[in-house]
Design a protein around this motif. Structure first.
Motif, mmCIF file in Angstrom:
data_model
loop_
_atom_site.group_PDB
_atom_site.id
_atom_site.type_symbol
_atom_site.label_atom_id
_atom_site.label_comp_id
_atom_site.label_asym_id
_atom_site.label_seq_id
_atom_site.Cartn_x
_atom_site.Cartn_y
_atom_site.Cartn_z
ATOM 1 N N GLU A 249 -23.601 3.914 -19.086
ATOM 2 C CA GLU A 249 -23.069 5.131 -19.837
ATOM 3 C C GLU A 249 -23.261 6.558 -19.034
ATOM 4 N N GLU A 250 -24.110 6.625 -18.244
ATOM 5 C CA GLU A 250 -24.199 7.735 -17.389
ATOM 6 C C GLU A 250 -23.373 7.937 -16.181
ATOM 7 N N LEU A 251 -22.900 6.869 -15.888
ATOM 8 C CA LEU A 251 -21.971 6.764 -14.569
ATOM 9 C C LEU A 251 -20.546 6.338 -15.324
ATOM 10 N N GLY A 252 -20.374 6.644 -16.527
ATOM 11 C CA GLY A 252 -18.934 6.269 -16.890
ATOM 12 C C GLY A 252 -18.321 5.053 -17.073
ATOM 13 N N VAL A 253 -19.391 4.073 -16.859
ATOM 14 C CA VAL A 253 -18.793 2.542 -16.796
ATOM 15 C C VAL A 253 -19.056 1.856 -18.294
ATOM 16 N N THR A 254 -17.929 1.532 -18.749
ATOM 17 C CA THR A 254 -17.928 1.103 -19.975
ATOM 18 C C THR A 254 -17.406 -0.467 -20.006
ATOM 19 N N GLN A 255 -17.590 -1.204 -21.286
ATOM 20 C CA GLN A 255 -16.942 -2.433 -21.400
ATOM 21 C C GLN A 255 -15.739 -2.468 -21.023
ATOM 22 N N ASN A 267 -18.363 5.668 -6.131
ATOM 23 C CA ASN A 267 -19.571 6.027 -6.324
ATOM 24 C C ASN A 267 -20.495 4.807 -5.888
ATOM 25 N N MET A 268 -21.430 5.071 -4.859
ATOM 26 C CA MET A 268 -22.222 4.029 -4.213
ATOM 27 C C MET A 268 -23.118 3.529 -5.170
ATOM 28 N N GLU A 269 -23.763 4.240 -6.283
ATOM 29 C CA GLU A 269 -24.488 3.725 -7.456
ATOM 30 C C GLU A 269 -23.797 2.600 -8.193
ATOM 31 N N VAL A 270 -22.543 3.073 -8.376
ATOM 32 C CA VAL A 270 -21.759 2.137 -9.130
ATOM 33 C C VAL A 270 -21.843 0.787 -8.615
ATOM 34 N N GLN A 271 -21.348 0.843 -7.412
ATOM 35 C CA GLN A 271 -21.266 -0.175 -6.611
ATOM 36 C C GLN A 271 -22.362 -1.231 -6.303
ATOM 37 N N ARG A 272 -23.509 -0.445 -6.243
ATOM 38 C CA ARG A 272 -24.916 -1.438 -6.135
ATOM 39 C C ARG A 272 -25.094 -1.771 -7.593
ATOM 40 N N MET A 273 -24.857 -0.924 -8.475
ATOM 41 C CA MET A 273 -25.172 -1.524 -10.014
ATOM 42 C C MET A 273 -24.461 -2.786 -10.241
#
Length: 334
Positions: A249-255, A267-273
């Motif tokens: 949610e913080e990173l703007g990633v939704t279902q 975004n590297m954190e999105v890629q790692r997650m």
């Protein structure tokens, strides 16, 4: 449960012995499905639709754990009561109670159980008839209050009313359903429960519009998933599965956009997650795309809130992200 059993707690304090609990993830993988403890018939948290489908906030958390492990929904739901859940957890009868209980000192330190973070910030409130003339908790002086027997709700009322020298009469029942029925039958001036659960059950009243939840909250109820103590990997899995939903949610990633974000986000954190970069999955004993599967199959925290609580009119309040004035802040994926 949002309403734990004091009597059983004391029993558990006396009976709990250390049990071998490590290796839950390996046991679940070998079994091929997750055993998830749920409270039946709790609208918003756990319910069965007319089509026979299980839905609810707690059901979604069962699904999130399963998605992280299997990349699919493979769950055996085990109905529990306040009197059975702790024994089931301690004995290995269930793997996790994602609906959780209020995180208190004694539950965390004395029962052989662990909490995997806080998944809901709640509080205890009161339901009254709209024409009762009761507008706040101060108006409940000398009132009769219906409550489920042996719960922390009883203790909270005693603490709150005693501190204010307010006399009251408590009427206890074997479970929440009977307490609610008694309130509806006019045996009590007020019914008390955790606010989220009460909002859901309120919809089951004959005329919901004739009743109102008072604005006052008399307790803090930080609730989280419970697992057996002594299995750090399993507790980490519970904690990080939920954290992935907050982080998403913080990173703007939704279902709805997770597949696109996995392919195109810089975004590297999105890629790692989402398992694009690094080998983060191996540290939990999972595939690297475990968090991607959680968001793909269940959604981020806001997705689950909108699906289960928004239809009940429940505001997120303290359950908003920190940047929106709430208490949730994701642990970093790095």
């Amino acid at each position: 449960m949002r309403r734990l059993v004091l009597g059983f707690l004391m029993l558990a304090l006396g009976l709990w012995q250390t049990v071998a609990t490590a290796g839950t993830l390996q046991e679940v993988k070998k079994r091929g499905f997750l055993r998830c403890a749920i409270v039946e018939a709790s609208p918003g948290f756990s319910a069965i639709t007319d089509k026979g489908e299980r839905v609810g906030f707690d059901i979604d958390h069962c699904k999130a754990i399963s998605a992280a492990i299997f990349g699919a929904i493979k769950i055996e739901y085990v109905p529990i009561t306040p009197q059975t859940v702790f024994t089931l957890l301690q004995s290995g009868g269930v793997d996790i109670f994602p609906g959780g209980a209020t995180w208190t000192y004694l539950r965390d330190t004395s029962m052989g159980l662990d909490f995997g973070g806080v998944y809901l910030y709640a509080g205890q409130g009161f339901l009254v008839r709209r024409d009762s003339g009761i507008h706040g908790v101060d108006d409940l002086k000398n009132a009769t209050i219906c409550v489920a027997q042996g719960t922390t709700l009883e203790q909270n009322i005693a603490d709150y009313f005693r501190a204010r020298s307010m006399p009251y009469k408590i009427v206890t029942f074997a479970n929440i359903e009977r307490a609610m029925d008694a309130y509806q039958a006019g045996r009590c001036d007020a019914f008390t429960n955790e606010l989220g659960a009460m909002a859901g059950r309120m919809q089951g009243l004959v005329k919901p519009a004739d009743h109102v939840i008072l604005p006052d909250v008399i307790s803090r109820e930080p609730m989280g998933p419970m697992v057996r103590q002594g299995d750090a990997q399993w507790r980490d899995l519970a904690l990080w599965t939920f954290n992935a939903q907050i982080a998403a949610e913080e990173l703007g990633v939704t279902q709805a956009n997770v597949a696109t974000m996995r392919k195109s986000s810089v975004n590297m954190e999105v890629q790692r997650m989402l398992g694009v970069k690094g080998d983060f999955g191996q540290y939990l004993g999972l595939q690297n795309d475990w968090a991607y599967n959680v968001i793909r199959l269940v959604g981020n925290y806001n997705d689950t809130w909108d699906r289960n609580f928004t239809p009940l009119g429940l505001e997120r309040g303290l359950n908003r992200l920190w940047k929106d004035g709430g208490l949730f802040m994701a642990l970093p994926f790095r």
